[in-house]
Design a protein around this motif. Structure first.
Motif, short mmCIF file in Angstrom:
data_model
loop_
_atom_site.label_atom_id
_atom_site.label_comp_id
_atom_site.label_asym_id
_atom_site.label_seq_id
_atom_site.Cartn_x
_atom_site.Cartn_y
_atom_site.Cartn_z
N GLY A 168 0.59 4.04 -2.83
CA GLY A 168 0.66 5.64 -2.42
C GLY A 168 1.72 6.35 -2.66
O GLY A 168 1.46 7.44 -3.27
N PHE A 169 2.95 5.70 -2.89
CA PHE A 169 4.11 6.53 -3.45
C PHE A 169 4.01 6.78 -4.78
O PHE A 169 4.42 7.84 -5.10
CB PHE A 169 5.40 5.89 -3.20
N ASN A 199 -5.74 6.76 2.52
CA ASN A 199 -6.02 8.02 2.34
C ASN A 199 -6.82 8.38 1.26
O ASN A 199 -7.17 9.60 1.18
CB ASN A 199 -4.82 8.72 2.61
N GLN A 203 1.23 9.16 -5.34
CA GLN A 203 1.57 10.57 -4.66
C GLN A 203 0.22 10.67 -3.76
O GLN A 203 -0.26 11.85 -3.60
CB GLN A 203 1.81 11.64 -5.53
N ILE A 204 -0.35 9.52 -3.11
CA ILE A 204 -1.34 9.78 -1.96
C ILE A 204 -0.97 9.39 -0.65
O ILE A 204 -1.71 9.36 0.28
CB ILE A 204 -2.58 9.21 -2.41
N GLY A 205 0.30 9.18 -0.50
CA GLY A 205 0.86 8.77 0.90
C GLY A 205 0.46 7.49 1.09
O GLY A 205 1.18 6.36 1.34
N ASP A 206 -0.63 6.89 1.38
CA ASP A 206 -0.98 5.50 1.67
C ASP A 206 -2.41 5.40 0.97
O ASP A 206 -3.21 6.22 1.02
CB ASP A 206 -1.21 5.25 3.14
N ASN A 234 0.67 -1.06 -0.06
CA ASN A 234 0.00 0.09 0.09
C ASN A 234 0.74 1.16 0.11
O ASN A 234 0.62 2.24 -0.84
CB ASN A 234 -1.07 -0.09 1.30
N PRO A 235 1.86 1.41 0.65
CA PRO A 235 2.86 2.59 0.78
C PRO A 235 3.23 2.66 -0.58
O PRO A 235 3.69 3.84 -1.07
CB PRO A 235 3.76 2.40 1.81
#
Length: 139
Positions: free
Chosen positions: A44-45, A54, A48-51, A40-41
């Motif tokens: 997200g990376f 989110n 560009q949503i972090g996780d 997930n990270p």
């Protein structure tokens, strides 16, 4: 009644099933940790949503409130399911099927499906029907 329950519990398949459920739950926890802590990270990376958790959509409601659609949680659940299913298949099911095939080949057991006669095709059936009708008309 207690005797019947005791026989039910002491059956081999019930105990095997209980062990499978416990191991499956522990295995799922491991896969969920890998998905939550790494996959997930990583996704997200890339986006560009972090996780992934989110990833939400907030929409105003009719009465002035806000409704939040948590698409990230749904995606996390889908990724967890697919990861568990893929790992179970490729780590357990596929090797076990291959092992059973090899054991059957060593024992000389052939596949029952290969011994069944092949059914005629639709075209062959139509030719047979035509020939039968011609013979009936001649008689």
């Amino acid at each position: 009644m207690i005797k019947g329950f005791k026989e039910f519990i002491l059956r081999g398949n019930v105990i095997d099933l209980a062990v499978a459920v416990v191991i499956g739950a522990a295995f799922t926890a491991i896969v969920n940790a890998i998905v939550q802590g790494f996959i997930n990270p990583l996704i997200g990376f890339v986006f560009q949503i972090g996780d992934l958790t989110n990833l939400n959509l907030s929409v105003p409601t009719i009465f002035g409130g806000i409704a939040t659609f948590e698409f990230g949680s749904i995606l996390v659940a889908v990724i967890n399911f697919l990861a568990v299913a893929a790992i179970v298949y490729f780590v357990f099911v596929f090797p076990m099927n291959r092992w059973k095939e090899r054991a059957a080949a060593r024992a000389g057991v052939t596949d029952a499906a290969s011994e069944e006669p092949k059914l005629p095709t639709e075209q062959e059936l139509l030719v047979q029907i035509r020939d039968l009708l011609e013979r009936q008309n001649e008689a």
